[in-house]
Design a protein around this motif. Structure first.
Motif, short mmCIF file in Angstrom:
data_model
loop_
_atom_site.label_atom_id
_atom_site.label_comp_id
_atom_site.label_asym_id
_atom_site.label_seq_id
_atom_site.Cartn_x
_atom_site.Cartn_y
_atom_site.Cartn_z
N PRO A 5 2.60 16.82 -8.51
CA PRO A 5 2.24 16.40 -7.15
C PRO A 5 1.50 15.06 -7.12
O PRO A 5 1.69 14.28 -6.20
CB PRO A 5 1.34 17.52 -6.63
CG PRO A 5 0.92 18.30 -7.82
CD PRO A 5 1.93 18.04 -8.91
N LYS A 6 0.69 14.78 -8.10
CA LYS A 6 -0.03 13.50 -8.09
C LYS A 6 0.93 12.34 -8.29
O LYS A 6 0.78 11.28 -7.69
CB LYS A 6 -1.10 13.50 -9.18
CG LYS A 6 -2.27 14.39 -8.86
CD LYS A 6 -3.33 14.27 -9.91
CE LYS A 6 -4.48 15.19 -9.56
NZ LYS A 6 -5.53 15.13 -10.53
N LEU A 7 1.94 12.53 -9.12
CA LEU A 7 2.94 11.49 -9.35
C LEU A 7 3.75 11.24 -8.08
O LEU A 7 3.99 10.09 -7.71
CB LEU A 7 3.87 11.89 -10.51
CG LEU A 7 4.97 10.89 -10.84
CD1 LEU A 7 4.37 9.56 -11.30
CD2 LEU A 7 5.89 11.46 -11.89
N LEU A 13 2.92 6.48 -2.08
CA LEU A 13 1.93 5.48 -1.72
C LEU A 13 2.38 4.09 -2.16
O LEU A 13 2.28 3.12 -1.39
CB LEU A 13 0.57 5.84 -2.35
CG LEU A 13 -0.59 4.91 -2.02
CD1 LEU A 13 -0.86 4.89 -0.52
CD2 LEU A 13 -1.85 5.35 -2.75
N ALA A 14 2.90 3.99 -3.37
CA ALA A 14 3.39 2.70 -3.87
C ALA A 14 4.56 2.20 -3.01
O ALA A 14 4.63 1.01 -2.66
CB ALA A 14 3.80 2.82 -5.33
N ALA A 19 6.61 -1.53 1.04
CA ALA A 19 7.24 -1.74 2.35
C ALA A 19 6.32 -2.53 3.27
O ALA A 19 6.77 -3.45 3.98
CB ALA A 19 7.61 -0.40 2.98
N ALA A 20 5.05 -2.21 3.29
CA ALA A 20 4.09 -2.92 4.14
C ALA A 20 4.00 -4.39 3.74
O ALA A 20 4.01 -5.29 4.59
CB ALA A 20 2.72 -2.25 4.09
N PHE A 21 3.90 -4.65 2.43
CA PHE A 21 3.84 -6.03 1.97
C PHE A 21 5.16 -6.77 2.27
O PHE A 21 5.15 -7.96 2.57
CB PHE A 21 3.52 -6.10 0.47
CG PHE A 21 2.07 -5.83 0.17
CD1 PHE A 21 1.07 -6.59 0.75
CD2 PHE A 21 1.72 -4.80 -0.70
CE1 PHE A 21 -0.27 -6.34 0.46
CE2 PHE A 21 0.39 -4.55 -0.99
CZ PHE A 21 -0.61 -5.31 -0.40
N GLY A 22 6.25 -6.07 2.20
CA GLY A 22 7.55 -6.66 2.54
C GLY A 22 7.61 -7.08 4.00
O GLY A 22 8.12 -8.17 4.32
N VAL A 23 7.09 -6.25 4.89
CA VAL A 23 7.07 -6.59 6.32
C VAL A 23 6.19 -7.80 6.55
O VAL A 23 6.56 -8.73 7.28
CB VAL A 23 6.60 -5.37 7.16
CG1 VAL A 23 6.31 -5.77 8.59
CG2 VAL A 23 7.65 -4.27 7.11
#
Length: 178
Positions: A5-7, A13-14, A19-23
């Protein structure tokens, strides 16, 4: 339930961060492209101002004043009213043998300032570049040739022909008052 689950959370999250940095990168690239486009458009007007037809028109208009050195000297030394200046233009301009050439030069400059004003007020030019390069010239041009355009507009029954240069030069005048 997954075995790692942590992976799975780390991967999600990564992916979200990527995606956020891409936008953000996309919008920064678009902003940079727009700024570059505005600068290029502004520089194209500087090039157009130095084109042979605009230089020829500007030269033709300056040549007009070579025939009236006493008036030019008098107007430099004295503050002429708008009415006095307009009366001079009305007395000399219509009687000129080279009136057609002066008219062509005035119309060429009108087209130039119409295009420049469109670029400026539509936001497709970098207004700081346009202001820096053209404001002084536009204010002077409007002051000197406004009476000529007024007479032409009367003769052909048109709205003010120098409306765009007047609008742009009044913006420059207001801006210099700040």
């Amino acid at each position: 339930m997954p075995e790692y689950p942590k992976l799975e959370i780390s991967v999600k999250l990564a992916a979200t961060l990527i995606a956020a940095f891409g936008v953000v990168a996309f919008f920064l690239d678009r902003s940079h492209a727009r700024t570059t486009s505005e600068k290029n458009m502004s520089l194209s007007f500087i090039e157009k101002f130095a084109s042979s037809d605009v230089i020829q028109a500007r030269g033709r208009l300056l040549t007009y004043w070579q025939n009236y050195p006493e008036f030019v000297d008098y107007s430099r030394e004295n503050s002429l009213s708008s009415r006095e200046y307009t009366n001079f233009v009305r007395a000399t301009y219509p009687a000129r043998d080279d009136r057609g050439e002066v008219d062509k030069a005035l119309f060429r400059m009108q087209v130039f300032f119409d295009e420049l004003s469109y670029c400026y007020y539509s936001g497709i030019c970098d207004n700081n570049i346009i202001d820096e390069y053209f404001c002084d010239y536009a204010v002077n041009f409007s002051n000197v040739y406004g009476a000529f355009y007024g007479l032409l507009a009367e003769e052909i029954g048109s709205k003010p022909l120098d409306q765009k240069v007047g609008l742009f030069s009044s913006h420059c005048t207001r801006q210099s008052d700040l």
